[in-house]
Design an enzyme around this catalytic site. Structure first.
Site, PDB file in Angstrom:
ATOM      1  N   HIS A 125       5.486  38.585  11.506  1.00 26.49           N
ATOM      2  CA  HIS A 125       7.153  38.929  11.279  1.00 26.49           C
ATOM      3  C   HIS A 125       7.845  38.562  12.554  1.00 26.49           C
ATOM      4  CE1 HIS A 125      10.284  41.744  10.425  1.00 26.49           C
ATOM      5  NE2 HIS A 125      10.537  41.941  11.661  1.00 26.49           N
ATOM      6  N   LEU A 178       0.846  -1.144   0.007  1.00 19.91           N
ATOM      7  CA  LEU A 178       0.028  -0.027   0.008  1.00 19.91           C
ATOM      8  C   LEU A 178       0.852   1.312   0.068  1.00 19.91           C
ATOM      9  CD1 LEU A 178      -2.871  -0.947   2.458  1.00 19.91           C
ATOM     10  CD2 LEU A 178      -3.112  -0.940   0.107  1.00 19.91           C
ATOM     11  N   GLY A 188       1.896   2.934  -2.631  1.00 24.00           N
ATOM     12  CA  GLY A 188       2.097   3.330  -4.117  1.00 24.00           C
ATOM     13  C   GLY A 188       3.497   3.745  -4.170  1.00 24.00           C
ATOM     14  N   GLY A 233      10.976  11.130 -17.040  1.00 24.81           N
ATOM     15  CA  GLY A 233       9.346  11.390 -16.932  1.00 24.81           C
ATOM     16  C   GLY A 233       8.916   9.803 -16.559  1.00 24.81           C
ATOM     17  N   VAL A 243      12.174  17.237 -12.179  1.00 20.57           N
ATOM     18  CA  VAL A 243      11.938  17.392 -10.840  1.00 20.57           C
ATOM     19  C   VAL A 243      12.778  16.087 -10.258  1.00 20.57           C
ATOM     20  CG1 VAL A 243      10.242  17.147  -8.948  1.00 20.57           C
ATOM     21  CG2 VAL A 243       9.425  17.925 -11.163  1.00 20.57           C
ATOM     22  N   LYS A 258      12.142  12.431   0.218  1.00 20.44           N
ATOM     23  CA  LYS A 258      12.443  13.471   1.094  1.00 20.44           C
ATOM     24  C   LYS A 258      12.969  13.265   2.285  1.00 20.44           C
ATOM     25  CE  LYS A 258      10.361  15.116  -2.438  1.00 20.44           C
ATOM     26  NZ  LYS A 258      10.348  13.905  -3.313  1.00 20.44           N
TER      27      LYS A 258
HETATM   28  P1  NAI Z   1       9.752  15.365 -15.516  1.00 20.16           P
HETATM   29  O1  NAI Z   1       8.960  15.571 -16.836  1.00 20.16           O
HETATM   30  O2  NAI Z   1       9.761  16.482 -14.351  1.00 20.16           O
HETATM   31  O3  NAI Z   1      11.407  15.645 -15.974  1.00 20.16           O
HETATM   32  C1  NAI Z   1      12.053  14.867 -17.365  1.00 20.16           C
HETATM   33  C2  NAI Z   1      13.173  15.849 -17.740  1.00 20.16           C
HETATM   34  O4  NAI Z   1      13.952  15.014 -18.605  1.00 20.16           O
HETATM   35  C3  NAI Z   1      12.641  16.967 -18.481  1.00 20.16           C
HETATM   36  O5  NAI Z   1      13.181  17.938 -18.134  1.00 20.16           O
HETATM   37  C4  NAI Z   1      13.170  16.760 -20.249  1.00 20.16           C
HETATM   38  O6  NAI Z   1      13.223  17.870 -20.932  1.00 20.16           O
HETATM   39  C5  NAI Z   1      14.143  15.850 -19.801  1.00 20.16           C
HETATM   40  N1  NAI Z   1      14.297  14.744 -20.827  1.00 20.16           N
HETATM   41  C6  NAI Z   1      13.453  13.900 -21.553  1.00 20.16           C
HETATM   42  N2  NAI Z   1      14.249  13.132 -22.525  1.00 20.16           N
HETATM   43  C7  NAI Z   1      15.592  13.409 -22.255  1.00 20.16           C
HETATM   44  C8  NAI Z   1      16.794  12.928 -23.038  1.00 20.16           C
HETATM   45  N3  NAI Z   1      16.612  12.117 -23.890  1.00 20.16           N
HETATM   46  N4  NAI Z   1      18.038  13.638 -22.592  1.00 20.16           N
HETATM   47  C9  NAI Z   1      17.993  14.437 -21.573  1.00 20.16           C
HETATM   48  N5  NAI Z   1      16.795  14.851 -20.885  1.00 20.16           N
HETATM   49  C10 NAI Z   1      15.645  14.673 -21.499  1.00 20.16           C
HETATM   50  O7  NAI Z   1       9.971  13.769 -15.212  1.00 20.16           O
HETATM   51  P2  NAI Z   1      10.749  13.249 -13.781  1.00 20.16           P
HETATM   52  O8  NAI Z   1      11.654  14.252 -13.195  1.00 20.16           O
HETATM   53  O9  NAI Z   1      11.131  11.885 -14.159  1.00 20.16           O
HETATM   54  O10 NAI Z   1       9.428  13.018 -12.777  1.00 20.16           O
HETATM   55  C11 NAI Z   1       8.631  12.230 -13.149  1.00 20.16           C
HETATM   56  C12 NAI Z   1       7.312  12.399 -12.398  1.00 20.16           C
HETATM   57  O11 NAI Z   1       7.362  12.365 -11.227  1.00 20.16           O
HETATM   58  C13 NAI Z   1       6.728  13.846 -12.619  1.00 20.16           C
HETATM   59  O12 NAI Z   1       5.604  14.080 -13.008  1.00 20.16           O
HETATM   60  C14 NAI Z   1       7.104  14.855 -11.648  1.00 20.16           C
HETATM   61  O13 NAI Z   1       6.134  15.815 -11.359  1.00 20.16           O
HETATM   62  C15 NAI Z   1       6.869  13.414 -10.317  1.00 20.16           C
HETATM   63  N6  NAI Z   1       7.701  13.800  -9.180  1.00 20.16           N
HETATM   64  C16 NAI Z   1       7.315  14.734  -8.448  1.00 20.16           C
HETATM   65  C17 NAI Z   1       8.198  15.177  -7.332  1.00 20.16           C
HETATM   66  C18 NAI Z   1       7.907  16.515  -6.504  1.00 20.16           C
HETATM   67  O14 NAI Z   1       6.431  16.618  -6.593  1.00 20.16           O
HETATM   68  N7  NAI Z   1       8.711  16.912  -5.647  1.00 20.16           N
HETATM   69  C19 NAI Z   1       9.335  14.581  -7.138  1.00 20.16           C
HETATM   70  C20 NAI Z   1       9.738  13.607  -8.440  1.00 20.16           C
HETATM   71  C21 NAI Z   1       8.779  13.244  -9.205  1.00 20.16           C
END
Ligand code: NAI
Length: 462
Positions: free
Chosen positions: A441, A39, A41, A269, A181, A52
């Site tokens: 403040h 559970l 995910g 991604g 991210v 974190k």
């Molecule tokens: P992302 O979509 O944030 O970033 C992927 C990055 O890889 C982009 O900047 C893209 O331009 C780059 N990219 C794509 N193909 C590439 C290539 N061939 N060579 C070099 N760069 C390339 O996806 P990420 O970081 O993998 O995160 C996945 C998901 O997880 C996102 O939807 C994110 O919001 C979520 N996440 C959220 C977090 C948070 O809220 N703090 C923490 C970690 C993940």
């Protein structure tokens, strides 16, 4: 005779699925939650919570290394990654236990196995002979790391975030492909734990979908801490040398470059998990691998809902939870619609990055002329006290009525402060509402008030 209860089957027990389960149960549903793994995910087991926790350990280390700034001398400083990992696991276990408790408390039946929709109203659980009959089904199967179609992406030592969070030992060096991210959070984490880190991002800057100014402040900070950042770079292949190290070949500024590292982390991604759900048989259409839903989280098939990462777009735990509540309410006969205007986006680096609503670019595309108000943390007393003055608050405002369209923050505790901005945007607040609201403040949140004041050039402290 008691009335027949609405039977709700939920496939996937991540933050979207388990929250949907609680909500449906609270509304009187007879709920079954099907989960093939643990559970919680991705968020609890491989994502938000463990990263974190480790970032917190790395942040404490960083703080102690800077102790002298606060008048404290520390000698013989060392750290133990195994202990950091154990602490992370303890946090995860405690929250896992908490979810188990909530399932019991709400009389939710949790079934272990992979759920497949045989037909509307019927879910089969693999590994057991169980067929679950349900009036409504909610799909909440989440996402998994995506890879890239380049040679060597499947080599040993090329890992995803799932494996990076579970490494038993820190590598001496790491190349991170993707500066989104996950890329920036892991870059700072491992850099602070003394791994040599390089990030290769194909777009012109890190966090390409976020505000350009804010992303550049973060890039400067990461570079200062020692992360090598290559933007506008195209990765060609991942090879290996005679020592077994990975060699990443990429083009950068018109030249071919090679970097060598012990591990390569691919963070480009995530893709929705739609396999084994039986969607082909149901003829449920996918768009870019995602299940298509409307604002009530209904799919094209009556009584089947989908929520969270599997419906794609932004993949964030809190968005999934909100969608879970929305789907559960609709499934239980209470009409509910999602409002995506105020979904906070948070990055847990230091300084933290947080934003809600439109970015400056999006607002200009949509509204043309907009107003901007900015306030730097170097003029904020609390930021000086913390010795964390990098960053700013930025307001993006619609010019006619002054409605706040977006807020971006880079700075200490930005992810906590964004809540105020999210509430403001949800309530359609104007920048004047933020400017005239009394902020304690000294606090960092005064930055929000000051940035709102600068929209009309009336800031008090700059
Ligand atoms: P992302 O979509 O944030 O970033 C992927 C990055 O890889 C982009 O900047 C893209 O331009 C780059 N990219 C794509 N193909 C590439 C290539 N061939 N060579 C070099 N760069 C390339 O996806 P990420 O970081 O993998 O995160 C996945 C998901 O997880 C996102 O939807 C994110 O919001 C979520 N996440 C959220 C977090 C948070 O809220 N703090 C923490 C970690 C993940």
């Amino acid at each position: 005779m008691s009335e027949k209860r609405n039977r709700i089957a939920i496939i996937g027990g991540g933050p979207g699925g388990y929250v949907a389960a609680i909500c449906a149960a609270q509304l009187g549903g007879e709920v079954t939650l099907i989960e093939k793994d643990r559970l919680g995910g991705t968020c609890l087991n491989r994502g938000c919570i463990p990263t974190k926790s480790l970032l917190q350990s790395a942040g404490v280390l960083r703080q102690i290394e800077r102790a002298d700034t606060f008048g404290i001398s520390i000698e013989n400083l060392s750290f133990d990654y195994a202990k950091m990992r154990r602490r992370k696991e303890k946090v995860v276990q405690q929250l896992l236990k908490g979810i188990g408790f909530l399932m019991k408390k709400n009389n939710i039946s949790v079934i272990s196995g992979t759920g497949t929709i045989v037909k509307p109203g019927m879910v089969k659980v693999a590994g057991s002979e169980k067929m679950i009959e349900a009036d409504k089904i909610i799909i909440a199967t989440g996402s998994e790391p995506a890879s890239i179609p380049i040679a060597g992406a499947d080599r040993k030592g090329v890992i995803s975030s799932d494996e990076a969070i579970d490494m038993e030992e820190l590598p001496e060096s790491m190349i991170i492909i993707g500066g989104g991210v996950i890329g920036v959070e892991f870059a700072q984490l491992f850099c602070r734990l003394k791994t040599r880190v390089a990030v290769i991002e194909m777009m012109p800057r890190l966090l390409p979908t976020e505000d350009a100014e804010i992303a550049l402040i973060l890039e400067r900070k990461l570079t200062r801490e020692g992360v090598a950042v290559y933007t506008d770079a195209t990765v060609k292949e991942i090879g290996t040398n005679e020592k077994g190290e990975k060699v990443v070949t990429f083009s950068f500024k018109g030249e071919e470059k090679r970097l060598v590292a012990g591990k390569v982390l691919i963070a480009v991604g995530r893709r929705p998990c739609t396999e084994n759900l039986g969607l082909e048989k149901l003829s449920l259409p996918l768009k870019k691998d995602r299940i298509v839903v409307n604002n009530r989280m209904e799919t094209d098939i009556e009584n089947i809902y989908a929520i969270g990462d599997v419906v794609g777009d932004v993949m964030l735990a809190h968005k999934s939870m909100a969608e879970g509540r929305c789907a559960a309410q609709n499934a239980m006969g209470i009409v509910s619609e999602m409002d995506y205007r105020a979904v906070p986006r948070c990055v847990y680096t230091s300084p933290e990055v947080a934003a809600v609503g439109l970015t400056e670019r999006e607002a200009r595309e949509k509204y043309g002329d907009i107003k901007i108000g900015k306030f730097p943390f170097r003029a904020n007393g609390k930021a000086l006290i913390l010795d964390e003055t990098d960053g700013m608050v930025k307001f993006i405002v619609e010019p006619r009525y002054g409605e706040v369209l977006g807020v971006g923050i880079i700075g200490p505790h930005a992810t906590e402060m964004i809540g105020e901005a999210a509430l403001g945007i949800k309530l359609e607040a104007s920048f004047n509402d933020f400017a005239s609201s009394i902020h304690a403040h000294p606090t960092l949140s005064e930055g929000l008030m000051e940035a709102a004041l600068t929209v009309e050039g009336k800031s008090l402290h700059i």
